[in-house]
Design an enzyme around this catalytic site. Structure first.
Site, mmCIF file in Angstrom:
data_model
loop_
_atom_site.group_PDB
_atom_site.id
_atom_site.type_symbol
_atom_site.label_atom_id
_atom_site.label_comp_id
_atom_site.label_asym_id
_atom_site.label_seq_id
_atom_site.Cartn_x
_atom_site.Cartn_y
_atom_site.Cartn_z
ATOM 1 N N ASP A 183 0.851 -1.193 0.000
ATOM 2 C CA ASP A 183 0.000 0.000 0.000
ATOM 3 C C ASP A 183 0.890 1.248 0.000
ATOM 4 O O ASP A 183 1.878 1.324 0.736
ATOM 5 C CB ASP A 183 -0.887 -0.032 1.257
ATOM 6 C CG ASP A 183 -1.900 1.099 1.277
ATOM 7 O OD1 ASP A 183 -3.105 0.803 1.127
ATOM 8 O OD2 ASP A 183 -1.481 2.266 1.439
ATOM 9 N N ASN A 191 -2.031 13.086 -3.300
ATOM 10 C CA ASN A 191 -3.049 13.618 -4.220
ATOM 11 C C ASN A 191 -3.399 15.056 -3.861
ATOM 12 O O ASN A 191 -3.517 15.912 -4.744
ATOM 13 C CB ASN A 191 -4.325 12.780 -4.136
ATOM 14 C CG ASN A 191 -4.326 11.608 -5.109
ATOM 15 O OD1 ASN A 191 -3.746 11.688 -6.185
ATOM 16 N ND2 ASN A 191 -4.957 10.521 -4.733
ATOM 17 N N HIS A 196 -4.503 14.954 -8.646
ATOM 18 C CA HIS A 196 -4.883 13.572 -8.959
ATOM 19 C C HIS A 196 -4.075 12.993 -10.127
ATOM 20 O O HIS A 196 -3.703 11.816 -10.129
ATOM 21 C CB HIS A 196 -6.377 13.532 -9.269
ATOM 22 C CG HIS A 196 -6.973 12.184 -9.176
ATOM 23 N ND1 HIS A 196 -7.385 11.613 -7.988
ATOM 24 C CD2 HIS A 196 -7.200 11.246 -10.126
ATOM 25 C CE1 HIS A 196 -7.848 10.407 -8.216
ATOM 26 N NE2 HIS A 196 -7.749 10.149 -9.507
ATOM 27 N N ASP A 200 -1.885 9.683 -10.287
ATOM 28 C CA ASP A 200 -1.940 8.577 -11.261
ATOM 29 C C ASP A 200 -0.529 8.233 -11.757
ATOM 30 O O ASP A 200 -0.162 7.063 -11.880
ATOM 31 C CB ASP A 200 -2.799 8.976 -12.469
ATOM 32 C CG ASP A 200 -4.288 8.896 -12.157
ATOM 33 O OD1 ASP A 200 -4.630 8.452 -11.044
ATOM 34 O OD2 ASP A 200 -5.093 9.275 -13.021
ATOM 35 N N GLU A 226 -4.795 2.348 -4.235
ATOM 36 C CA GLU A 226 -3.332 2.488 -4.174
ATOM 37 C C GLU A 226 -2.724 1.271 -3.487
ATOM 38 O O GLU A 226 -1.711 1.353 -2.824
ATOM 39 C CB GLU A 226 -2.912 3.798 -3.469
ATOM 40 C CG GLU A 226 -3.884 4.335 -2.453
ATOM 41 C CD GLU A 226 -3.862 3.638 -1.114
ATOM 42 O OE1 GLU A 226 -4.671 2.691 -0.964
ATOM 43 O OE2 GLU A 226 -3.055 4.011 -0.230
HETATM 44 P P1 GH3 Z 1 -1.861 5.186 4.460
HETATM 45 O O1 GH3 Z 1 -0.432 5.537 4.482
HETATM 46 O O2 GH3 Z 1 -2.390 4.856 5.798
HETATM 47 O O3 GH3 Z 1 -2.163 4.142 3.455
HETATM 48 O O4 GH3 Z 1 -2.620 6.522 3.993
HETATM 49 P P2 GH3 Z 1 -3.247 6.843 2.598
HETATM 50 O O5 GH3 Z 1 -3.479 8.322 2.532
HETATM 51 O O6 GH3 Z 1 -2.399 6.271 1.520
HETATM 52 O O7 GH3 Z 1 -4.584 6.024 2.632
HETATM 53 P P3 GH3 Z 1 -6.057 6.415 2.334
HETATM 54 O O8 GH3 Z 1 -6.824 5.138 2.218
HETATM 55 O O9 GH3 Z 1 -6.559 7.419 3.341
HETATM 56 O O10 GH3 Z 1 -6.041 7.142 0.925
HETATM 57 C C1 GH3 Z 1 -5.802 6.466 -0.269
HETATM 58 C C2 GH3 Z 1 -5.848 7.478 -1.368
HETATM 59 O O11 GH3 Z 1 -5.542 6.887 -2.619
HETATM 60 C C3 GH3 Z 1 -7.184 8.147 -1.492
HETATM 61 C C4 GH3 Z 1 -7.510 8.023 -2.965
HETATM 62 O O12 GH3 Z 1 -8.003 9.203 -3.508
HETATM 63 C C5 GH3 Z 1 -6.205 7.654 -3.586
HETATM 64 N N1 GH3 Z 1 -6.400 6.861 -4.812
HETATM 65 C C6 GH3 Z 1 -6.990 5.680 -4.931
HETATM 66 N N2 GH3 Z 1 -7.003 5.293 -6.240
HETATM 67 C C7 GH3 Z 1 -6.413 6.280 -6.942
HETATM 68 C C8 GH3 Z 1 -6.121 6.461 -8.339
HETATM 69 O O13 GH3 Z 1 -6.416 5.641 -9.202
HETATM 70 N N3 GH3 Z 1 -5.490 7.618 -8.707
HETATM 71 C C9 GH3 Z 1 -5.158 8.567 -7.769
HETATM 72 N N4 GH3 Z 1 -4.537 9.642 -8.199
HETATM 73 N N5 GH3 Z 1 -5.420 8.403 -6.462
HETATM 74 C C10 GH3 Z 1 -6.034 7.294 -6.040
HETATM 75 MG MG MG Z 2 -2.166 4.148 1.406
HETATM 76 MG MG MG Z 3 -5.065 1.902 1.043
#
Ligand code: GH3
Ligand code: MG
Ligand code: MG
Length: 318
Positions: A183, A191, A196, A200, A226
């Site tokens: 992760d 982001n 965003h 990506d 992610e």
């Molecule tokens: P942690 O270290 O605890 O994992 O914190 P985190 O911020 O990584 O975890 P959290 O689950 O709060 O946030 C995950 C983020 O990943 C939020 C979401 O917008 C972003 N994300 C998920 N899929 C995509 C994607 O396809 N593209 C982009 N740019 N961002 C994405």
């Molecule tokens: Mg994360």
């Molecule tokens: Mg996550």
């Protein structure tokens, strides 16, 4: 067209040969049924013109044999019968003949029949080409439906497909697999800071790094937003741990700036679990283990790899 003529009568053979050559067809002639099958297999003709009564193999038997051979496409079959053999014509058509000619062979009749033959043969060829195209398209669609468009890795559906045989190989052949859940750390903040689209781009960079560090035989998937999942076949927690640690340090070394992370660069955390025989555990239970280990890695400060087993147990798991 490539045409095979089978007839034991010299006059019919001569008429057929002259007419076919005149029309510019490639013509191969045999004078008995017994030779016809081998000639057919060797030539793979578009059209077969066969006499009914012949030594060796009758025209009817030849026709049935050809229709039973699915690998040769659809050769047009013209049965040649004697005058007044109406019932034979019906029997021949039922056996798979497309048309018939009545002896004595007349050049004009033969020419007319070949016009129909050419039409039908070319339709069959077009159908065959279209079938091949559809098959190809189908393969491509299947491949697309199993791939994550952003990273090019397998998606969740591909993972589900792949987990079934893995489960079977553990049960039946006693193989073992390590499963790593990866992760991206503080990715929401990434982001929020960089946008965003940059997010990506970063996900692509992480996927590429995982791919770079994976060995042949390892499988990688985009598990969720992610999150990524790695399958390490025939690896212990120790050896898979080395592989996934290489992925972690490799990404850190890329030094993708991330102001919202403690290290100042983009990092990943990972949780590792093992799926082995004699455990009587489901894949879901193993995934849950990996998830718990990942959660621990996050709690312990991110940018690290955690296993399911305590260090003392790890020593035994070579
Ligand atoms: P942690 O270290 O605890 O994992 O914190 P985190 O911020 O990584 O975890 P959290 O689950 O709060 O946030 C995950 C983020 O990943 C939020 C979401 O917008 C972003 N994300 C998920 N899929 C995509 C994607 O396809 N593209 C982009 N740019 N961002 C994405
Ligand atoms: Mg994360
Ligand atoms: Mg996550």
């Amino acid at each position: 067209m490539k045409i095979l003529v089978v007839d034991d009568e010299a006059t019919s053979r001569l008429i057929a040969r002259v007419t076919l050559r005149e029309l510019g067809h490639q013509c191969h002639v045999v004078d008995e049924g017994g030779l016809a099958w081998d000639a057919f297999l060797a030539l793979k003709p578009d059209v077969v013109i066969s006499d009914w009564v012949m030594p060796g193999l009758t025209g009817l038997e030849l026709c049935r044999k050809i229709r039973a051979e699915t690998a040769v496409g659809y050769p047009y079959f013209i049965m040649v019968t004697s005058q007044g053999a109406g019932e034979q014509v019906v029997e021949g058509m039922m056996a798979g003949a497309d048309d018939f000619l009545i002896k004595p062979l007349l050049s004009a009749d033969l020419k007319a029949r070949l016009i129909a033959a050419e039409r039908v043969t070319s339709l069959h060829q077009q159908l065959e080409v279209r079938r091949g195209e559809l098959e190809h398209l189908n393969h491509e669609l299947t491949a697309i439906s199993l791939r994550d468009p952003l990273t090019g890795l397998g998606n969740r559906r591909a993972l589900d497909d792949d987990l079934d045989p893995i489960r079977a190989r553990v049960d039946r052949y006693g193989q073992r697999y390590c499963i790593g859940l990866v992760d991206v750390d503080d990715f929401k903040a990434y982001n929020d800071t960089y946008g965003h689209q940059a997010g990506d781009q970063a996900l692509r960079a992480v996927a590429a790094q995982l791919k770079d560090q994976a060995r042949r035989g390892d499988a990688l998937y985009r598990y969720g937003g992610e999150e990524f999942l790695c399958i390490f076949p025939e690896q212990s927690l120790v050896t898979a741990g080395v592989a996934i640690e290489r992925m972690r340090s490799g990404l850190q070394a890329m030094a993708i700036p991330h102001s919202g992370s403690a290290t100042g660069v983009l990092t990943i955390s990972a949780g590792l679990a093992i799926f082995e025989p004699d455990q009587a555990r489901s894949v879901d239970a193993v995934l849950k283990d990996a998830d718990e280990a990942l959660y621990r890695a996050k709690r312990l400060g991110r940018n690290q790899v955690e296993h399911t087993l305590p260090p003392a147990e790890l020593g035994k798991s070579k």
